[in-house]
Design a protein around this motif. Sequence first.
Motif, mmCIF file in Angstrom:
data_model
loop_
_atom_site.group_PDB
_atom_site.id
_atom_site.type_symbol
_atom_site.label_atom_id
_atom_site.label_comp_id
_atom_site.label_asym_id
_atom_site.label_seq_id
_atom_site.Cartn_x
_atom_site.Cartn_y
_atom_site.Cartn_z
ATOM 1 N N ARG A 359 -2.690 39.300 11.298
ATOM 2 C CA ARG A 359 -2.597 39.821 12.659
ATOM 3 C C ARG A 359 -1.147 40.183 12.969
ATOM 4 N NH1 ARG A 359 -6.862 40.877 11.683
ATOM 5 N NH2 ARG A 359 -8.831 40.013 12.483
ATOM 6 N N TRP A 360 -0.832 41.483 12.769
ATOM 7 C CA TRP A 360 0.496 42.003 13.057
ATOM 8 C C TRP A 360 0.405 42.877 14.305
ATOM 9 C CZ3 TRP A 360 3.726 43.712 8.189
ATOM 10 C CH2 TRP A 360 3.815 42.624 7.300
ATOM 11 N N LEU A 361 1.304 42.643 15.244
ATOM 12 C CA LEU A 361 1.333 43.421 16.478
ATOM 13 C C LEU A 361 2.563 44.319 16.509
ATOM 14 C CD1 LEU A 361 0.412 40.725 19.178
ATOM 15 C CD2 LEU A 361 -1.120 42.282 17.952
ATOM 16 N N ILE A 362 2.462 45.390 17.280
ATOM 17 C CA ILE A 362 3.592 46.287 17.516
ATOM 18 C C ILE A 362 3.873 46.301 19.011
ATOM 19 C CG2 ILE A 362 4.451 48.654 17.366
ATOM 20 C CD1 ILE A 362 2.534 49.044 14.983
ATOM 21 N N MET A 363 5.117 46.040 19.371
ATOM 22 C CA MET A 363 5.538 46.100 20.772
ATOM 23 C C MET A 363 6.847 46.856 20.849
ATOM 24 S SD MET A 363 4.883 42.426 22.566
ATOM 25 C CE MET A 363 3.352 41.549 22.378
ATOM 26 N N ASP A 364 6.823 47.997 21.476
ATOM 27 C CA ASP A 364 8.032 48.810 21.620
ATOM 28 C C ASP A 364 8.693 49.048 20.264
ATOM 29 O OD1 ASP A 364 9.947 50.231 23.196
ATOM 30 O OD2 ASP A 364 11.327 48.540 22.946
ATOM 31 N N GLY A 365 7.876 49.147 19.222
ATOM 32 C CA GLY A 365 8.401 49.423 17.893
ATOM 33 C C GLY A 365 8.747 48.200 17.074
ATOM 34 N N MET A 366 8.799 47.016 17.678
ATOM 35 C CA MET A 366 9.062 45.828 16.860
ATOM 36 C C MET A 366 7.735 45.257 16.366
ATOM 37 S SD MET A 366 10.306 42.856 19.477
ATOM 38 C CE MET A 366 9.259 42.178 20.754
ATOM 39 N N ASP A 392 0.713 50.337 19.979
ATOM 40 C CA ASP A 392 1.877 49.719 20.612
ATOM 41 C C ASP A 392 1.373 49.033 21.881
ATOM 42 O OD1 ASP A 392 4.255 49.115 22.047
ATOM 43 O OD2 ASP A 392 5.320 50.553 20.783
ATOM 44 N N CYS A 393 1.325 47.711 21.851
ATOM 45 C CA CYS A 393 0.645 46.947 22.907
ATOM 46 C C CYS A 393 1.601 46.369 23.940
ATOM 47 C CB CYS A 393 -0.189 45.830 22.289
ATOM 48 S SG CYS A 393 0.768 44.598 21.382
ATOM 49 N N ARG A 423 7.390 55.281 14.724
ATOM 50 C CA ARG A 423 6.984 54.924 16.081
ATOM 51 C C ARG A 423 6.255 56.069 16.767
ATOM 52 N NH1 ARG A 423 11.828 51.908 19.236
ATOM 53 N NH2 ARG A 423 10.227 52.065 20.865
ATOM 54 N N GLU A 424 6.565 57.300 16.358
ATOM 55 C CA GLU A 424 5.955 58.466 16.998
ATOM 56 C C GLU A 424 4.467 58.592 16.692
ATOM 57 O OE1 GLU A 424 8.247 61.785 15.728
ATOM 58 O OE2 GLU A 424 10.127 61.070 16.627
ATOM 59 N N VAL A 425 4.019 57.997 15.562
ATOM 60 C CA VAL A 425 2.611 58.145 15.183
ATOM 61 C C VAL A 425 1.764 56.955 15.636
ATOM 62 C CG1 VAL A 425 3.251 59.527 13.186
ATOM 63 C CG2 VAL A 425 2.922 57.069 12.909
ATOM 64 N N ASN A 428 -0.104 54.892 21.622
ATOM 65 C CA ASN A 428 0.511 54.192 22.750
ATOM 66 C C ASN A 428 -0.026 54.765 24.054
ATOM 67 O OD1 ASN A 428 2.116 56.565 23.457
ATOM 68 N ND2 ASN A 428 3.367 56.056 21.661
ATOM 69 N N GLY A 429 0.526 54.310 25.164
ATOM 70 C CA GLY A 429 0.028 54.729 26.469
ATOM 71 C C GLY A 429 0.213 56.196 26.764
ATOM 72 N N HIS A 430 1.138 56.853 26.071
ATOM 73 C CA HIS A 430 1.345 58.284 26.284
ATOM 74 C C HIS A 430 0.279 59.108 25.566
ATOM 75 C CE1 HIS A 430 5.192 57.818 28.314
ATOM 76 N NE2 HIS A 430 5.560 56.949 27.376
ATOM 77 N N SER A 431 -0.145 58.642 24.394
ATOM 78 C CA SER A 431 -1.096 59.424 23.596
ATOM 79 C C SER A 431 -2.544 58.983 23.775
ATOM 80 C CB SER A 431 -0.722 59.322 22.109
ATOM 81 O OG SER A 431 -0.711 57.964 21.680
ATOM 82 N N HIS A 432 -2.756 57.768 24.280
ATOM 83 C CA HIS A 432 -4.119 57.260 24.444
ATOM 84 C C HIS A 432 -4.274 56.674 25.849
ATOM 85 C CE1 HIS A 432 -3.963 57.660 20.112
ATOM 86 N NE2 HIS A 432 -5.260 57.407 20.030
#
Length: 464
Positions: A359-366, A392-393, A423-425, A428-432
């Motif tokens: 379980r790996w998460l992404i937050m603001d790219g980290m 990106d959660c 990060r662009e792919v 996130n909230g802008h694309s979904h």
Amino acid sequence: MPWAANNNQAGELRLPSHAAFLKSQGAPAPSQMLRAQLHRHATPFVVYMHPSHSTGANALFVHPRTHAQFVAQVAFSDDVPVDAIWCTDEQLINFELCDEQVDTWRWYNASKDPVAAAVALEIRPLHRPATPVTIDARAVTRVFLQAATGKIITENERVVLEVDGTTYFVRVESLDADDPDETEFTMPNVFRARVATCTTVVVIKESPSDASYALVGATDGASTKPLTAKGSVVEVWTSDDEVFPVKKKLLWPCIKLTSAVMAGFGVHKDKESVVHVDVDCCTFDRVLLYLEHSVLYPDEPFQFDPNVTDALLQAAITVGCQGLEDLCRMRLGEFASRVRKQAIPFALVVEKNNVANERWLIMDGMVLDITRWLPEHPGGSSIIPAEALNVDCVGMFEIYHASKASFRYLKQFYIGELDSKEREVVPNGHSHPRIPLPSAGFMEEFKQYTKWRIVPEAITHISF
């Protein structure tokens, strides 16, 4: 002390800070050289001096040497030699003096000492009885308050009390009083206070297994949990049966203690704020020193004895304190950092989640690895896999974790960063539209609390 111990072993670790506290109390009071004379008077917590030493104040307190550990109220008698001070046997023990020993005595300023909210007294007969005796805790409380009200007492102070014709040896096991320096992270550290009629007295046996005396009328519960502690407390029992009352907020970085820290909430609603750890008391106290240092002095490195590094590393692993584990491994010269210096490909994150069942998460790219902690998540172990993987959660984190307290967890799970192009792919909230966008104010705080993030090396591709 900030914890209740049977023999106060780990308290020795805190002596340097205790000494620093004593030295911070300002210039020494006026002093004089006096002989400590053994005199078996019947007035507990009081020493006697010649009236020529009186300053006219209503209540005077004295102590030997430069800094006060134990203090005693002064009474005056013409029978006392001008160059002497009368002390009982137990007072000589408290003051660490011998009969006829000459030392420097100073007046003590008691104006800043708080009123004791509660005092725990450890008791036994002064002389071992020929037949079993019964001690009435209510009678002990009455006699103690009569003798001690208005006086200053100190943890570990010894005194002899006569109760209903029998003489008892009593030790101040612990006391509870308001500490102006207490925070939501640190326990109160008051070891001296003034007794008042409102002070609650708890009486406990010196040796619970001693059959030569029994205790009746005792209040339930000893002094393991300070009554005035600000904020919720976890009782941590160590492998050698010592108990530490610890603020819950201080234990947040210890992810394996989450069920006790979050007791009463979410999936831990049926848990108790009590936990047993397979760590001895001295080592666990060092863990607490590390956690306190991290809160009070976040920009200063934590120092400890290199000889205890192995034990401290094992303790860090046991309680799940990643920061301390990293520090110990670094000290041992074995630091294989979990933080990847090279940027992490988004495809690897997806593979870990979809194939490796991690379980790996992404937050603001980290990138955060929460695999081992997920079963402890207060909101349950299903909501994160259902909503937060492979996106990106950070916006979800704002919705479900409005408290700044949650920021303290992030460093424990941090393993690196995505490449800026990767990060662009990431959805996130802008694309979904289904993915919430974080607010600007939240992101400002988020960046403030994650200054420890690294700048990753770019992903390199080797062609043949």
